[in-house]
Motif scaffolding. Structure first.
Motif, PDB file in Angstrom:
ATOM      1  N   VAL B  63       0.609  -0.935  -0.093  1.00  0.00           N
ATOM      2  CA  VAL B  63       0.067   0.030  -0.303  1.00  0.00           C
ATOM      3  C   VAL B  63       0.713   1.249  -0.030  1.00  0.00           C
ATOM      4  CG1 VAL B  63      -1.654   1.500   1.350  1.00  0.00           C
ATOM      5  CG2 VAL B  63      -1.921  -1.144   1.087  1.00  0.00           C
ATOM      6  N   THR B  64       0.636   2.396  -0.886  1.00  0.00           N
ATOM      7  CA  THR B  64       1.422   3.499  -0.775  1.00  0.00           C
ATOM      8  C   THR B  64       0.194   4.806  -0.385  1.00  0.00           C
ATOM      9  OG1 THR B  64       0.647   3.909  -3.086  1.00  0.00           O
ATOM     10  CG2 THR B  64       2.757   2.737  -2.413  1.00  0.00           C
ATOM     11  N   LEU B  65       0.519   5.677   0.200  1.00  0.00           N
ATOM     12  CA  LEU B  65      -0.182   6.735   0.373  1.00  0.00           C
ATOM     13  C   LEU B  65       0.580   8.094   0.106  1.00  0.00           C
ATOM     14  CD1 LEU B  65      -2.630   7.741   1.854  1.00  0.00           C
ATOM     15  CD2 LEU B  65      -1.314   7.959   4.080  1.00  0.00           C
ATOM     16  N   ASP B  66      -0.136   8.921  -0.732  1.00  0.00           N
ATOM     17  CA  ASP B  66       0.371  10.165  -0.978  1.00  0.00           C
ATOM     18  C   ASP B  66      -0.794  11.232  -0.604  1.00  0.00           C
ATOM     19  OD1 ASP B  66       1.136  12.442  -2.178  1.00  0.00           O
ATOM     20  OD2 ASP B  66       1.753  11.422  -4.186  1.00  0.00           O
ATOM     21  N   THR B  67      -0.293  11.795   0.729  1.00  0.00           N
ATOM     22  CA  THR B  67      -1.473  12.792   1.285  1.00  0.00           C
ATOM     23  C   THR B  67      -1.320  14.060   0.350  1.00  0.00           C
ATOM     24  OG1 THR B  67       0.553  13.493   2.919  1.00  0.00           O
ATOM     25  CG2 THR B  67      -0.890  11.868   3.466  1.00  0.00           C
ATOM     26  N   SER B  68      -0.158  14.355  -0.240  1.00  0.00           N
ATOM     27  CA  SER B  68      -0.389  15.877  -0.883  1.00  0.00           C
ATOM     28  C   SER B  68      -1.378  15.307  -2.117  1.00  0.00           C
ATOM     29  CB  SER B  68       1.251  15.887  -1.735  1.00  0.00           C
ATOM     30  OG  SER B  68       1.224  15.099  -2.544  1.00  0.00           O
ATOM     31  N   LYS B  69      -1.642  14.294  -2.791  1.00  0.00           N
ATOM     32  CA  LYS B  69      -2.566  14.048  -3.835  1.00  0.00           C
ATOM     33  C   LYS B  69      -3.954  13.483  -3.203  1.00  0.00           C
ATOM     34  CE  LYS B  69       1.005  13.107  -7.287  1.00  0.00           C
ATOM     35  NZ  LYS B  69       1.725  12.172  -8.511  1.00  0.00           N
ATOM     36  N   LYS B  70      -3.832  13.048  -1.882  1.00  0.00           N
ATOM     37  CA  LYS B  70      -4.965  12.626  -1.300  1.00  0.00           C
ATOM     38  C   LYS B  70      -5.450  11.157  -2.178  1.00  0.00           C
ATOM     39  CE  LYS B  70      -7.351  16.434   1.012  1.00  0.00           C
ATOM     40  NZ  LYS B  70      -6.272  17.331   1.189  1.00  0.00           N
ATOM     41  N   SER B  71      -4.320  10.477  -2.300  1.00  0.00           N
ATOM     42  CA  SER B  71      -4.749   9.001  -2.915  1.00  0.00           C
ATOM     43  C   SER B  71      -3.830   8.177  -2.382  1.00  0.00           C
ATOM     44  CB  SER B  71      -4.142   9.281  -4.345  1.00  0.00           C
ATOM     45  OG  SER B  71      -2.867   9.539  -4.599  1.00  0.00           O
ATOM     46  N   SER B  72      -4.220   6.960  -2.467  1.00  0.00           N
ATOM     47  CA  SER B  72      -3.717   5.351  -2.238  1.00  0.00           C
ATOM     48  C   SER B  72      -3.789   4.538  -3.126  1.00  0.00           C
ATOM     49  CB  SER B  72      -4.273   5.122  -0.746  1.00  0.00           C
ATOM     50  OG  SER B  72      -3.744   3.939  -0.476  1.00  0.00           O
ATOM     51  N   SER B  73      -2.723   3.476  -3.160  1.00  0.00           N
ATOM     52  CA  SER B  73      -2.923   2.512  -4.023  1.00  0.00           C
ATOM     53  C   SER B  73      -2.751   1.258  -3.325  1.00  0.00           C
ATOM     54  CB  SER B  73      -1.948   2.497  -5.310  1.00  0.00           C
ATOM     55  OG  SER B  73      -0.575   2.541  -4.709  1.00  0.00           O
ATOM     56  N   LEU B  74      -3.260   0.380  -3.584  1.00  0.00           N
ATOM     57  CA  LEU B  74      -3.096  -1.155  -3.267  1.00  0.00           C
ATOM     58  C   LEU B  74      -2.707  -1.831  -4.249  1.00  0.00           C
ATOM     59  CD1 LEU B  74      -3.636  -3.440  -1.128  1.00  0.00           C
ATOM     60  CD2 LEU B  74      -5.973  -3.634  -1.851  1.00  0.00           C
ATOM     61  N   LEU B  75      -1.414  -2.652  -4.174  1.00  0.00           N
ATOM     62  CA  LEU B  75      -0.804  -3.544  -5.111  1.00  0.00           C
ATOM     63  C   LEU B  75      -1.062  -5.114  -4.505  1.00  0.00           C
ATOM     64  CD1 LEU B  75       0.972  -4.238  -7.791  1.00  0.00           C
ATOM     65  CD2 LEU B  75       2.777  -3.737  -6.282  1.00  0.00           C
ATOM     66  N   ILE B  76      -1.684  -6.003  -5.195  1.00  0.00           N
ATOM     67  CA  ILE B  76      -1.624  -7.107  -4.969  1.00  0.00           C
ATOM     68  C   ILE B  76      -0.774  -7.924  -5.817  1.00  0.00           C
ATOM     69  CG2 ILE B  76      -2.793  -9.402  -4.523  1.00  0.00           C
ATOM     70  CD1 ILE B  76      -5.432  -7.743  -4.224  1.00  0.00           C
ATOM     71  N   THR B  77       0.479  -8.669  -5.401  1.00  0.00           N
ATOM     72  CA  THR B  77       1.263  -8.933  -6.368  1.00  0.00           C
ATOM     73  C   THR B  77       1.260 -10.714  -6.454  1.00  0.00           C
ATOM     74  OG1 THR B  77       3.079  -9.575  -4.408  1.00  0.00           O
ATOM     75  CG2 THR B  77       3.264  -7.640  -5.854  1.00  0.00           C
ATOM     76  N   ALA B  78       1.416 -11.179  -7.836  1.00  0.00           N
ATOM     77  CA  ALA B  78       1.282 -12.891  -8.035  1.00  0.00           C
ATOM     78  C   ALA B  78      -0.157 -13.091  -7.294  1.00  0.00           C
ATOM     79  CB  ALA B  78       2.470 -13.325  -7.090  1.00  0.00           C
ATOM     80  N   SER B  79      -1.243 -12.571  -8.158  1.00  0.00           N
ATOM     81  CA  SER B  79      -2.399 -13.009  -7.754  1.00  0.00           C
ATOM     82  C   SER B  79      -2.891 -14.244  -7.968  1.00  0.00           C
ATOM     83  CB  SER B  79      -3.386 -11.736  -8.674  1.00  0.00           C
ATOM     84  OG  SER B  79      -3.456 -12.147  -9.726  1.00  0.00           O
ATOM     85  N   ARG B  80      -4.029 -14.577  -6.911  1.00  0.00           N
ATOM     86  CA  ARG B  80      -4.272 -15.965  -7.069  1.00  0.00           C
ATOM     87  C   ARG B  80      -5.734 -15.795  -7.238  1.00  0.00           C
ATOM     88  NH1 ARG B  80      -1.202 -17.150  -1.025  1.00  0.00           N
ATOM     89  NH2 ARG B  80       0.768 -17.235  -1.941  1.00  0.00           N
ATOM     90  N   ALA B  81      -6.290 -17.005  -7.790  1.00  0.00           N
ATOM     91  CA  ALA B  81      -8.025 -17.136  -7.714  1.00  0.00           C
ATOM     92  C   ALA B  81      -8.591 -16.653  -6.507  1.00  0.00           C
ATOM     93  CB  ALA B  81      -8.139 -18.540  -8.355  1.00  0.00           C
ATOM     94  N   ALA B  82      -7.974 -16.893  -5.330  1.00  0.00           N
ATOM     95  CA  ALA B  82      -8.636 -16.916  -4.143  1.00  0.00           C
ATOM     96  C   ALA B  82      -8.647 -15.159  -3.534  1.00  0.00           C
ATOM     97  CB  ALA B  82      -7.970 -17.468  -3.037  1.00  0.00           C
ATOM     98  N   ASP B  83      -7.953 -14.466  -4.466  1.00  0.00           N
ATOM     99  CA  ASP B  83      -7.916 -13.002  -4.247  1.00  0.00           C
ATOM    100  C   ASP B  83      -9.265 -12.270  -4.917  1.00  0.00           C
ATOM    101  OD1 ASP B  83      -4.336 -12.727  -4.860  1.00  0.00           O
ATOM    102  OD2 ASP B  83      -5.432 -13.154  -2.926  1.00  0.00           O
ATOM    103  N   THR B  84     -10.001 -13.075  -5.720  1.00  0.00           N
ATOM    104  CA  THR B  84     -11.308 -12.762  -6.215  1.00  0.00           C
ATOM    105  C   THR B  84     -12.001 -12.003  -5.250  1.00  0.00           C
ATOM    106  OG1 THR B  84     -11.141 -14.053  -8.297  1.00  0.00           O
ATOM    107  CG2 THR B  84     -13.360 -13.115  -7.676  1.00  0.00           C
ATOM    108  N   ALA B  85     -12.357 -10.906  -5.148  1.00  0.00           N
ATOM    109  CA  ALA B  85     -13.230 -10.309  -4.153  1.00  0.00           C
ATOM    110  C   ALA B  85     -13.385  -8.748  -4.625  1.00  0.00           C
ATOM    111  CB  ALA B  85     -12.531 -10.218  -2.551  1.00  0.00           C
TER     112      ALA B  85
END
Lengths: 115, 110
Positions: B63-85
Motif C-alpha cells: 500500500v502506498t499513500l500520497d497525502t499531497s494528492k490525497k490518494s492511495s494504491s493497493l498492489l496485490i502481487t502474484a495474484s491468485r484465484a482466491a484474491d477474487t473479491a
C-alpha cells in the motif's frame, strides 16, 4: 432520517462481568454487521446477519462472544466473562441488503473498557 | 458524502499477474484502511497506513499513500484465484465512523 444507533456509548466494566451491547439498525436494512476496533487498529469483523438466514459467526474471537438479532431488527452483542483484551470500540453497521454491503452505515460505536 | 473512491470499478486479470487499485479521498485523514469482501462475507481488514507513512507491506500486499494528492494504491502481487473479491478503501470520519468507497471488484482468472 435516523441512522444506526448503539447503546451504551460507553461501558466500563470489571473483568469477569458480562456485558450487552445494543444496535438499532436503519429501518428496512436487512443486513447487520458487528465489528470491533481496538486502539490504533482497523476494523475486525465479528458477525453479520442477513434477513432470516443463519448468521455468519466466523469472526467471533471466542465462545464468550455471541450475538442475536430479534425480529430482524435490533441486535445485541453479548460478551461473557469479559477480559481486558476485550477493551475496544464495538461498531455496528447496517446495509440495505448484503449485496450492497459497501454501502454500510455505521453506528457511533460503544467504547468498552474492561478494568 | 463518500470519502474514499476507488478505481477501477472492476478489474479482471490472470492468475499470477499483479493487480493495482487506487483510492482517492477528500478530507484530511489520520489513516487510510483497505478492506476485502469476499462474496457473501463480511468485510475483512487488510492493512492500515497512517498519514505519516508512505508505504506499507503485508505479505503480497503493498500500500502506498500520497497525502499531497490525497490518494492511495493497493498492489496485490502474484495474484491468485482466491484474491477474487471486492476491495475497499476506507477513511475515518467523525471519530470512529468508517467511510468506505464504492470498491473495486477484482476477478482473478485461473
Amino acid at each position: 432520517g435516523a441512522g444506526v444507533s448503539q447503546s451504551p456509548s460507553n461501558k466500563v466494566t470489571e473483568k469477569g462481568k458480562d456485558v450487552e451491547l445494543r444496535c438499532d439498525p436503519i429501518s428496512g436494512h436487512t443486513a447487520l454487521y458487528w465489528y470491533r476496533q481496538s486502539l490504533g487498529q482497523g476494523l475486525e469483523f465479528l458477525i453479520y446477519f442477513q434477513g432470516n438466514s443463519a448468521p455468519d459467526k466466523s469472526g467471533l474471537p471466542s465462545d464468550r462472544f455471541s450475538a442475536e438479532r430479534t425480529g430482524g431488527s435490533v441486535s445485541t452483542l453479548t460478551i461473557q466473562r469479559t477480559q481486558q483484551e476485550d477493551s475496544a470500540v464495538y461498531l455496528c453497521a447496517s446495509s440495505l441488503n448484503h449485496d450492497r454491503a459497501n454501502e454500510q452505515f455505521f453506528g457511533p460505536g460503544t467504547r468498552l473498557t474492561v478494568l | 458524502s463518500q470519502q474514499g473512491e476507488e478505481d477501477p470499478q472492476a478489474l479482471s486479470i490472470q492468475e499470477g499477474e499483479n493487480a493495482t487499485m487506487n483510492c482517492s479521498y477528500k478530507t484530511s485523514i489520520n489513516n487510510l484502511q483497505w478492506y476485502r469482501q469476499n462474496s457473501g462475507r463480511g468485510l475483512v481488514h487488510l492493512i492500515l497506513i497512517r498519514s505519516n507513512e508512505r508505504e506499507k507491506h503485508s505479505g503480497r500486499l503493498r500500500v502506498t499513500l500520497d497525502t499531497s494528492k490525497k490518494s492511495s494504491s493497493l498492489l496485490i502481487t502474484a495474484s491468485r484465484a482466491a484474491d477474487t473479491a471486492s476491495y475497499f478503501c476506507a477513511t475515518v470520519e467523525y471519530g470512529n465512523k468508517l467511510v468506505f468507497g464504492a470498491g473495486t471488484i477484482l476477478r482473478v482468472k485461473s
